[in-house]
Design an enzyme around this catalytic site. Structure first.
Site, PDB file in Angstrom:
ATOM      1  CD  GLU A  30      -2.662   1.552   2.354  1.00 50.88           C
ATOM      2  OE1 GLU A  30      -3.912   1.820   2.389  1.00 50.88           O
ATOM      3  OE2 GLU A  30      -2.125   1.135   3.645  1.00 50.88           O
ATOM      4  CD1 TRP A  31       3.258   5.520  -1.444  1.00 51.76           C
ATOM      5  CD2 TRP A  31       2.866   6.040  -3.667  1.00 51.76           C
ATOM      6  NE1 TRP A  31       3.637   6.789  -2.066  1.00 51.76           N
ATOM      7  CE2 TRP A  31       3.288   7.191  -3.259  1.00 51.76           C
ATOM      8  CE3 TRP A  31       1.880   6.109  -5.048  1.00 51.76           C
ATOM      9  CZ2 TRP A  31       3.547   8.196  -4.178  1.00 51.76           C
ATOM     10  CZ3 TRP A  31       2.373   7.176  -5.777  1.00 51.76           C
ATOM     11  CH2 TRP A  31       2.952   8.176  -5.340  1.00 51.76           C
ATOM     12  NE  ARG A  32      -1.919   6.137   4.440  1.00 50.24           N
ATOM     13  CZ  ARG A  32      -1.912   6.388   5.939  1.00 50.24           C
ATOM     14  NH1 ARG A  32      -1.753   5.273   6.439  1.00 50.24           N
ATOM     15  NH2 ARG A  32      -2.289   7.360   6.411  1.00 50.24           N
ATOM     16  NE  ARG A  62      -6.790   5.789   5.180  1.00 46.92           N
ATOM     17  CZ  ARG A  62      -7.450   5.247   4.056  1.00 46.92           C
ATOM     18  NH1 ARG A  62      -7.974   6.097   3.167  1.00 46.92           N
ATOM     19  NH2 ARG A  62      -7.181   4.070   3.646  1.00 46.92           N
ATOM     20  CG  HIS A 118      -9.837   4.383   7.442  1.00 48.30           C
ATOM     21  ND1 HIS A 118     -10.382   4.389   5.978  1.00 48.30           N
ATOM     22  CD2 HIS A 118      -9.143   3.493   7.305  1.00 48.30           C
ATOM     23  CE1 HIS A 118      -9.705   3.555   5.235  1.00 48.30           C
ATOM     24  NE2 HIS A 118      -8.762   2.963   6.172  1.00 48.30           N
ATOM     25  CE  LYS A 143      -8.036  -0.326   5.422  1.00 48.50           C
ATOM     26  NZ  LYS A 143      -6.889   0.514   5.027  1.00 48.50           N
ATOM     27  NE  ARG A 186      -4.386  -3.876  13.389  1.00 47.05           N
ATOM     28  CZ  ARG A 186      -4.687  -2.959  12.443  1.00 47.05           C
ATOM     29  NH1 ARG A 186      -4.149  -3.301  11.031  1.00 47.05           N
ATOM     30  NH2 ARG A 186      -4.822  -1.727  12.453  1.00 47.05           N
ATOM     31  CB  SER A 205      -0.051   3.028   8.244  1.00 44.87           C
ATOM     32  OG  SER A 205      -0.648   1.860   7.963  1.00 44.87           O
ATOM     33  CD  GLN A 209      -0.440  -1.003   9.958  1.00 48.45           C
ATOM     34  OE1 GLN A 209       0.665  -0.669  10.105  1.00 48.45           O
ATOM     35  NE2 GLN A 209      -1.232  -0.761   9.168  1.00 48.45           N
TER      36      GLN A 209
END
Length: 225
Positions: A30-32, A62, A118, A143, A186, A205, A209
């Site tokens: 995932e490229w943030r 985001r 989110h 998501k 998770r 991120s 996590q």
């Protein structure tokens, strides 16, 4: 479950220094892009997509409204997404549905959307309605990431995921209850019907996590006969 690793370079130098050997066995990157200033995103993009050409890539902006680092008008949000899609064809594009719902119709020609929600403050009482609204749109992926305040919030997220996946087996869901309290969601992704779990290289991120190294070990144990 597939493991997604976010990368968050803040400039072209950091993008070029990303170590492929550390994430070689990762399923999805995932490229943030929200860690960059707006005008640098298209400048850094070639380095990202060239470096990760052998991986599936999610392009994510985001925004501050949903826990990220960038604030964009509807026009700028759409323009950046469309430019990246036209030039690099990322495998998935994250679209913040509830923040940019008014312009979703301009994205109907995209078959690779992750419609995301989110909430870094709470697990809302209308969580079931959030699931229903996103599911009804039938995107590539739904998501949902929410913040628990107690154990029941975690269980609600997990139970809704399992229930909606059972009723909509062809719809992909990616869900998580954030923070240490929600970490079990998770790890139990396969059990509840969530297709991916997110793991960190160094910097998280999102709260809760698990590191990529630990997630690999846990996945080995869970997948063992």
């Amino acid at each position: 479950m597939k493991i997604v690793v976010p990368v968050m370079p803040q400039n072209i130098e950091e993008a070029n220094q990303l170590d492929l050997t550390r994430i070689d066995s990762t399923d999805i990157i995932e490229w943030r892009a929200d860690y960059l200033v707006k005008d640098d995103i298209l400048t850094v993009a070639p380095a990202i997509f060239e470096k990760f050409s052998g991986h599936e890539v999610i392009f994510t902006l985001r925004t501050e409204k949903e826990g990220g680092n960038i604030s964009l008008s509807n026009e700028d949000y759409l323009a950046i997404i469309r430019d990246i899609a036209a030039l690099y064809q990322p495998d998935y594009i994250d679209f913040e549905y509830f923040s940019y719902r008014d312009v979703l119709e301009e994205m109907y020609d995209f078959s690779n959307l992750i419609l995301s929600y989110h909430n870094f403050e709470e697990t809302p009482e209308n969580l079931m309605e959030v699931f229903s609204e996103l599911t009804a749109l039938a995107p590539r992926v739904v998501k949902i990431a929410v913040m628990p305040k107690n154990e029941q919030d975690v269980l609600d997220l997990m139970n809704y995921t399992r229930g909606f996946k059972t009723l909509n087996p062809n719809q992909e869901y990616v869900t998580m209850s954030m923070s240490k309290l929600g970490r079990i969601s998770r790890l139990a992704a396969d059990l509840i019907g969530s297709s991916w779990t997110f793991a960190s290289l160094e910097q998280e991120s999102a709260p809760g996590q698990i590191s990529l190294a630990d997630m690999r070990k846990i996945k080995e144990v869970l997948d063992a006969n």
